[in-house]
Design a protein around this motif. Structure first.
Motif, PDB file in Angstrom:
ATOM      1  N   ILE A 104      60.721  18.037-156.000  1.00 39.89           N
ATOM      2  CA  ILE A 104      61.359  17.284-157.314  1.00 39.89           C
ATOM      3  C   ILE A 104      60.856  18.471-158.425  1.00 39.89           C
ATOM      4  O   ILE A 104      61.551  18.793-159.141  1.00 39.89           O
ATOM      5  CB  ILE A 104      61.055  15.935-157.431  1.00 39.89           C
ATOM      6  CG1 ILE A 104      61.592  15.136-156.202  1.00 39.89           C
ATOM      7  CG2 ILE A 104      61.218  15.470-158.827  1.00 39.89           C
ATOM      8  CD1 ILE A 104      61.383  13.842-156.294  1.00 39.89           C
ATOM      9  N   ILE A 105      59.503  18.690-158.250  1.00 42.56           N
ATOM     10  CA  ILE A 105      58.908  19.440-159.348  1.00 42.56           C
ATOM     11  C   ILE A 105      59.503  20.688-159.577  1.00 42.56           C
ATOM     12  O   ILE A 105      59.989  21.315-160.575  1.00 42.56           O
ATOM     13  CB  ILE A 105      57.288  19.523-159.391  1.00 42.56           C
ATOM     14  CG1 ILE A 105      56.767  18.267-159.081  1.00 42.56           C
ATOM     15  CG2 ILE A 105      56.694  20.467-160.406  1.00 42.56           C
ATOM     16  CD1 ILE A 105      55.246  18.419-159.047  1.00 42.56           C
ATOM     17  N   GLY A 106      59.713  21.465-158.245  1.00 44.90           N
ATOM     18  CA  GLY A 106      60.243  22.814-158.121  1.00 44.90           C
ATOM     19  C   GLY A 106      61.612  22.920-158.921  1.00 44.90           C
ATOM     20  O   GLY A 106      61.813  23.686-159.594  1.00 44.90           O
ATOM     21  N   THR A 107      62.619  21.677-158.381  1.00 41.38           N
ATOM     22  CA  THR A 107      63.853  21.705-159.062  1.00 41.38           C
ATOM     23  C   THR A 107      63.683  21.695-160.657  1.00 41.38           C
ATOM     24  O   THR A 107      64.542  22.310-161.212  1.00 41.38           O
ATOM     25  CB  THR A 107      64.524  20.458-158.530  1.00 41.38           C
ATOM     26  OG1 THR A 107      64.215  20.464-157.155  1.00 41.38           O
ATOM     27  CG2 THR A 107      66.046  20.539-158.833  1.00 41.38           C
ATOM     28  N   LEU A 108      62.912  20.953-161.119  1.00 46.58           N
ATOM     29  CA  LEU A 108      62.795  20.640-162.528  1.00 46.58           C
ATOM     30  C   LEU A 108      62.415  21.920-163.320  1.00 46.58           C
ATOM     31  O   LEU A 108      62.977  22.363-164.269  1.00 46.58           O
ATOM     32  CB  LEU A 108      61.954  19.646-162.968  1.00 46.58           C
ATOM     33  CG  LEU A 108      62.542  18.208-162.554  1.00 46.58           C
ATOM     34  CD1 LEU A 108      61.475  17.183-162.855  1.00 46.58           C
ATOM     35  CD2 LEU A 108      63.651  17.956-163.032  1.00 46.58           C
ATOM     36  N   VAL A 109      61.349  22.661-162.676  1.00 48.36           N
ATOM     37  CA  VAL A 109      60.840  23.808-163.277  1.00 48.36           C
ATOM     38  C   VAL A 109      61.944  25.181-163.337  1.00 48.36           C
ATOM     39  O   VAL A 109      62.122  25.704-164.255  1.00 48.36           O
ATOM     40  CB  VAL A 109      59.840  24.515-162.579  1.00 48.36           C
ATOM     41  CG1 VAL A 109      59.150  25.843-163.065  1.00 48.36           C
ATOM     42  CG2 VAL A 109      58.412  23.386-162.720  1.00 48.36           C
ATOM     43  N   LEU A 110      62.601  25.093-161.865  1.00 53.02           N
ATOM     44  CA  LEU A 110      63.729  26.050-161.919  1.00 53.02           C
ATOM     45  C   LEU A 110      65.030  25.692-162.915  1.00 53.02           C
ATOM     46  O   LEU A 110      65.132  26.716-163.584  1.00 53.02           O
ATOM     47  CB  LEU A 110      64.341  25.900-160.357  1.00 53.02           C
ATOM     48  CG  LEU A 110      65.399  27.167-160.392  1.00 53.02           C
ATOM     49  CD1 LEU A 110      64.749  28.398-160.388  1.00 53.02           C
ATOM     50  CD2 LEU A 110      65.726  27.018-158.709  1.00 53.02           C
ATOM     51  N   ALA A 156      63.036  28.516-151.688  1.00 53.48           N
ATOM     52  CA  ALA A 156      64.206  28.960-152.362  1.00 53.48           C
ATOM     53  C   ALA A 156      63.807  28.665-153.835  1.00 53.48           C
ATOM     54  O   ALA A 156      64.288  29.626-154.763  1.00 53.48           O
ATOM     55  CB  ALA A 156      65.593  28.346-151.975  1.00 53.48           C
ATOM     56  N   LEU A 157      63.395  27.389-153.885  1.00 51.57           N
ATOM     57  CA  LEU A 157      63.047  27.165-155.303  1.00 51.57           C
ATOM     58  C   LEU A 157      61.923  27.833-155.806  1.00 51.57           C
ATOM     59  O   LEU A 157      62.253  28.415-156.886  1.00 51.57           O
ATOM     60  CB  LEU A 157      62.676  25.514-155.356  1.00 51.57           C
ATOM     61  CG  LEU A 157      63.466  24.388-155.332  1.00 51.57           C
ATOM     62  CD1 LEU A 157      62.856  23.036-155.021  1.00 51.57           C
ATOM     63  CD2 LEU A 157      64.433  24.438-156.380  1.00 51.57           C
ATOM     64  N   ILE A 158      60.867  28.353-155.160  1.00 56.63           N
ATOM     65  CA  ILE A 158      59.780  28.995-155.502  1.00 56.63           C
ATOM     66  C   ILE A 158      60.382  30.191-155.807  1.00 56.63           C
ATOM     67  O   ILE A 158      60.003  31.118-156.968  1.00 56.63           O
ATOM     68  CB  ILE A 158      58.531  28.905-154.781  1.00 56.63           C
ATOM     69  CG1 ILE A 158      57.811  27.554-154.579  1.00 56.63           C
ATOM     70  CG2 ILE A 158      57.480  30.055-155.144  1.00 56.63           C
ATOM     71  CD1 ILE A 158      56.999  27.312-153.491  1.00 56.63           C
ATOM     72  N   ALA A 159      61.214  30.963-154.974  1.00 55.17           N
ATOM     73  CA  ALA A 159      61.354  32.214-155.364  1.00 55.17           C
ATOM     74  C   ALA A 159      62.521  32.341-156.589  1.00 55.17           C
ATOM     75  O   ALA A 159      62.314  33.114-157.449  1.00 55.17           O
ATOM     76  CB  ALA A 159      62.444  32.555-154.051  1.00 55.17           C
ATOM     77  N   GLY A 160      63.329  31.374-156.730  1.00 50.22           N
ATOM     78  CA  GLY A 160      64.152  31.336-157.846  1.00 50.22           C
ATOM     79  C   GLY A 160      63.245  31.371-159.241  1.00 50.22           C
ATOM     80  O   GLY A 160      63.507  31.842-160.217  1.00 50.22           O
ATOM     81  N   ILE A 161      62.386  30.274-159.188  1.00 51.22           N
ATOM     82  CA  ILE A 161      61.440  30.069-160.280  1.00 51.22           C
ATOM     83  C   ILE A 161      60.674  31.641-160.670  1.00 51.22           C
ATOM     84  O   ILE A 161      60.759  32.118-161.770  1.00 51.22           O
ATOM     85  CB  ILE A 161      59.965  29.316-159.851  1.00 51.22           C
ATOM     86  CG1 ILE A 161      60.843  27.649-159.894  1.00 51.22           C
ATOM     87  CG2 ILE A 161      59.168  29.029-161.190  1.00 51.22           C
ATOM     88  CD1 ILE A 161      59.810  26.904-159.366  1.00 51.22           C
ATOM     89  N   ILE A 162      60.008  32.190-159.583  1.00 51.70           N
ATOM     90  CA  ILE A 162      59.464  33.507-159.984  1.00 51.70           C
ATOM     91  C   ILE A 162      60.594  34.491-160.289  1.00 51.70           C
ATOM     92  O   ILE A 162      60.207  35.205-161.304  1.00 51.70           O
ATOM     93  CB  ILE A 162      58.875  34.124-158.577  1.00 51.70           C
ATOM     94  CG1 ILE A 162      57.685  33.051-158.075  1.00 51.70           C
ATOM     95  CG2 ILE A 162      58.369  35.692-158.703  1.00 51.70           C
ATOM     96  CD1 ILE A 162      57.144  33.642-156.919  1.00 51.70           C
ATOM     97  N   VAL A 212      51.693  24.346-150.736  1.00 47.93           N
ATOM     98  CA  VAL A 212      52.223  23.082-151.333  1.00 47.93           C
ATOM     99  C   VAL A 212      52.895  22.490-150.782  1.00 47.93           C
ATOM    100  O   VAL A 212      53.178  21.206-151.144  1.00 47.93           O
ATOM    101  CB  VAL A 212      52.824  23.610-152.913  1.00 47.93           C
ATOM    102  CG1 VAL A 212      51.875  24.444-153.946  1.00 47.93           C
ATOM    103  CG2 VAL A 212      54.204  24.210-152.798  1.00 47.93           C
ATOM    104  N   ALA A 213      53.363  22.720-149.668  1.00 44.42           N
ATOM    105  CA  ALA A 213      54.377  21.835-148.977  1.00 44.42           C
ATOM    106  C   ALA A 213      53.653  20.828-148.122  1.00 44.42           C
ATOM    107  O   ALA A 213      52.396  20.851-147.820  1.00 44.42           O
ATOM    108  CB  ALA A 213      55.135  22.862-147.702  1.00 44.42           C
ATOM    109  N   PRO A 214      54.329  19.477-148.310  1.00 45.01           N
ATOM    110  CA  PRO A 214      53.556  18.321-147.708  1.00 45.01           C
ATOM    111  C   PRO A 214      53.639  18.359-146.095  1.00 45.01           C
ATOM    112  O   PRO A 214      52.633  17.764-145.528  1.00 45.01           O
ATOM    113  CB  PRO A 214      54.573  17.309-148.177  1.00 45.01           C
ATOM    114  CG  PRO A 214      55.686  17.733-148.605  1.00 45.01           C
ATOM    115  CD  PRO A 214      55.557  19.054-149.064  1.00 45.01           C
ATOM    116  N   ASN A 215      54.504  18.943-145.675  1.00 45.14           N
ATOM    117  CA  ASN A 215      54.586  19.446-144.244  1.00 45.14           C
ATOM    118  C   ASN A 215      55.358  20.662-143.770  1.00 45.14           C
ATOM    119  O   ASN A 215      55.835  21.449-144.911  1.00 45.14           O
ATOM    120  CB  ASN A 215      55.298  18.119-143.429  1.00 45.14           C
ATOM    121  CG  ASN A 215      56.580  18.373-143.705  1.00 45.14           C
ATOM    122  OD1 ASN A 215      57.419  19.072-143.677  1.00 45.14           O
ATOM    123  ND2 ASN A 215      57.075  16.771-144.397  1.00 45.14           N
TER     124      ASN A 215
END
Ligand code: ADP
Ligand code: MG
Lengths: 314, 250
Positions: A7-13, A268-274, A254-257
């Motif tokens: 959820i955080i990743g989606t918001l930041v992206l 995909a989210l982290i790559a998009g943010i970077i 950071v993944a919970p599992n």
């Protein structure tokens, strides 16, 4: 309660995307939306392709250090591209629709990567050290062959290749955007549908076979998907050496599992943010001419060193 | 029944299995013994389709290795290889849940969860179930792996030297549990053991291998003799009968 990184990743992206589209827009909305919109789409596409290809490759090669670019996948793409310019000449090359050239390169890359990496992964006792060495040798081989062919073609033709063989996030080949979107969507859906099988393959050859997975067939399928995804990202922005490693290592942290159902979207989210965030900062806030790929490769290279030094060769 | 017929296997020109034919009976516990390098792991790897068949046939009941779907075999036979090595960071419970994969393809229903809980209880792993595997001792991790194959709930369970990392209490507990699976749940256990005394004490049937061949098969009390230790293992040890079971004196 733990906060969900997805959820955080989606918001930041989303925030990065909004900033990317609106900063310094100067009011020319129609032009801006069209111009920046395409670029945004390309960056997101590249992010998803590179991160997914890296994650999948790590799953089938059962390690967390190697990536398709370290193994020379995108160097192979550039070699195939250079060969095709050499064979048909830059005039012919520039006359052909870029989609046709792209599709041809893609087919060749799939065939070449199955031949080279398929046998390497087939030996299920292959150790990591051997994979790394083979990857480095492949990478050097592909680059030297590319350099060799470059010397034999004339400077005009060389210019055609040069534009396409360096990582460039500022100039993006938008003529390939449509075909890239289509291919990437198909590949990503295929990856998502095999997420549970990938979890099993990640357990290692013996355990996966015991649980009824056909590991060899799965490795072939994944290699084809990786080739498609690498082609898409290399065609759009050129080779990006350490982006995938940086993204996937961050995601694992950071993944919970560690299931693919979590890792695939998170990567995909982290790559998009970077990519989107980094490009926004470099272009609009710092106004720097430093290419994003240099920054990403620098940080990614440090992560690679840290992983190698921390884990040793296990 | 597991039927192996005329199995040959060679690597780089070295023949490892020489025309092996053997029947492993259904039900009860069969122990595979023999000196190091006799080919026990190689034989089990063929039965569990971890190695490709070169020549010969292997059948598990009505399924023929190489001709049946791997996923069908995964519901009939489970193997615990000699060495398992993980890269993924998993908790004990997550690992055991994978044992249900052949039945539910990763979508666990109530029955699957019940079986996972039963496996955790049977191996006394309740306190460790949320710990990550890489924070456990070798023996505890090993137990978690055996629990995964238990959760797989197959008719046949193949184990390659499962006592290697275990202390005496854990070894006896595991053997008693496997014995119980054979006696009360009708499972067939095939187990490679180093310790001939454990094999003679717990197993119903022995298969002795040497130099890639089957040396002899039969009941422990008939097979384990001074002559066997001399001819197969190359050591002059004495064998005594205690309560009608043979024991090798150290
Ligand atoms: N991949 C391999 N390459 C070469 N030789 C092997 C290979 N795997 C096993 N061997 C040889 O096969 C023989 C049998 O091995 P194995 O089945 O592991 O024996 P055991 O389990 O009875 O100790 C040994 O001599 C071993 O050295
Ligand atoms: Mg062995």
């Amino acid at each position: 309660m733990r906060i969900n990184p997805l959820i955080i990743g989606t918001l930041v992206l989303l925030g990065c995307c909004v900033l990317f589209m609106t900063l310094n827009s100067g009011g020319h909305w129609e032009f801006i939306l069209k111009f920046r919109g395409r670029k945004l789409a390309a960056l997101l596409l590249v992010g998803m392709s590179v991160s997914t290809a890296t994650l999948l490759f790590q799953t089938i090669s059962r390690n967390h250090i190697l990536t398709p670019s370290i193994m020379g996948f995108d160097a192979l793409y550039v070699l195939i591209l250079t060969m095709s310019v050499f064979v048909i000449g830059s005039a012919g090359f520039n006359q052909l629709p870029s989609q046709v050239v792209f599709t041809l390169n893609l087919v060749l890359l799939i065939a070449a990567s199955l031949a080279l990496f398929g046998t390497l992964l087939g030996q299920h006792r292959a150790d990591l050290m051997r994979m790394v060495l083979t990857g480095i040798i492949f990478g050097i081989l592909f680059r030297s062959l590319t350099a060799f062919v470059n010397r034999m073609i004339d400077p005009n033709e060389f210019a055609t290749i040069q534009v396409r063989s360096y990582a460039r996030f500022n100039y993006i080949d938008v003529s390939l955007l449509t075909i890239s979107v289509v291919l990437c969507t198909i590949a990503l859906i295929a990856c998502w549908r095999m997420r549970r099988q990938l979890d099993v393959v990640a357990l290692g050859y013996e355990t996966a076979v015991n649980l009824g997975e056909n590991v060899k067939r799965r490795q072939t399928q994944v290699l084809i998907l990786v080739a498609v995804l690498v082609s898409v990202s290399t065609a759009l922005v050129g080779p990006v050496a350490f982006l995938g490693l940086l993204v996937v290592s961050l995601a694992r942290l950071v993944a919970p599992n560690q299931t693919h159902a979590t890792l695939l979207p998170l990567c995909a989210l982290i790559a998009g943010i970077i990519l989107v965030g980094g490009q926004t900062i470099l272009e609009h806030i710092l106004g720097l001419a430093t290419p994003l790929s240099v920054v990403v490769d620098f940080v990614g290279g440090l992560v690679f060193l840290a992983l190698v030094l921390r884990k040793g060769w296990t | 029944m597991i039927t192996v017929e005329n199995l040959n296997y060679s690597v780089n020109g070295t023949q490892i299995l020489h025309d092996v034919s053997v029947d492993l009976p259904k039900g009860g516990m069969t122990a595979l013994i023999g000196p190091n390098g006799a080919g026990k792991s190689t034989l089990l790897s063929h039965v569990s389709r971890l190695l490709p068949l070169q020549t010969g046939r292997v059948r598990v009941d009505d399924l023929e290795i190489g001709h049946c779907a791997s996923s069908d075999l995964a519901r009939k036979l489970a193997i615990l290889p000699q060495q398992v090595h993980f890269v993924t960071r998993l908790s004990v419970r997550e690992l055991i849940r994978f044992g249900r994969y052949p039945h539910c393809k990763g979508r666990l229903g109530p029955k699957d969860h019940a079986r996972v809980d039963a496996a955790i209880e049977a191996f006394g792993l309740e306190a460790l179930s949320d710990r990550f595997l890489d924070t456990l001792s070798g023996g505890q991790r090993h137990k978690a792996h055996v629990a995964m194959t238990y959760a797989q709930d197959t008719d046949y369970l193949l184990l390659d030297e499962p006592l290697n990392n275990l202390d005496i209490a854990a070894s006896r507990a595991l053997m008693a549990l496997l014995r119980d699976l054979a006696d009360t749940q009708n499972k067939t256990i095939v187990i490679v053991l180093h310790d001939i005394n454990f094999a003679a004490h717990y197993a119903d049937h022995l298969v002795v291998m040497k130099d890639g061949q089957i040396n002899c098969t039969g009941r422990p009390e008939d097979l384990v003799t001074t002559a066997l230790l001399r001819d197969v293992f190359g050591t002059a040890a004495n064998v005594e009968m205690v309560c009608n079971k043979p024991y090798v004196l150290p």
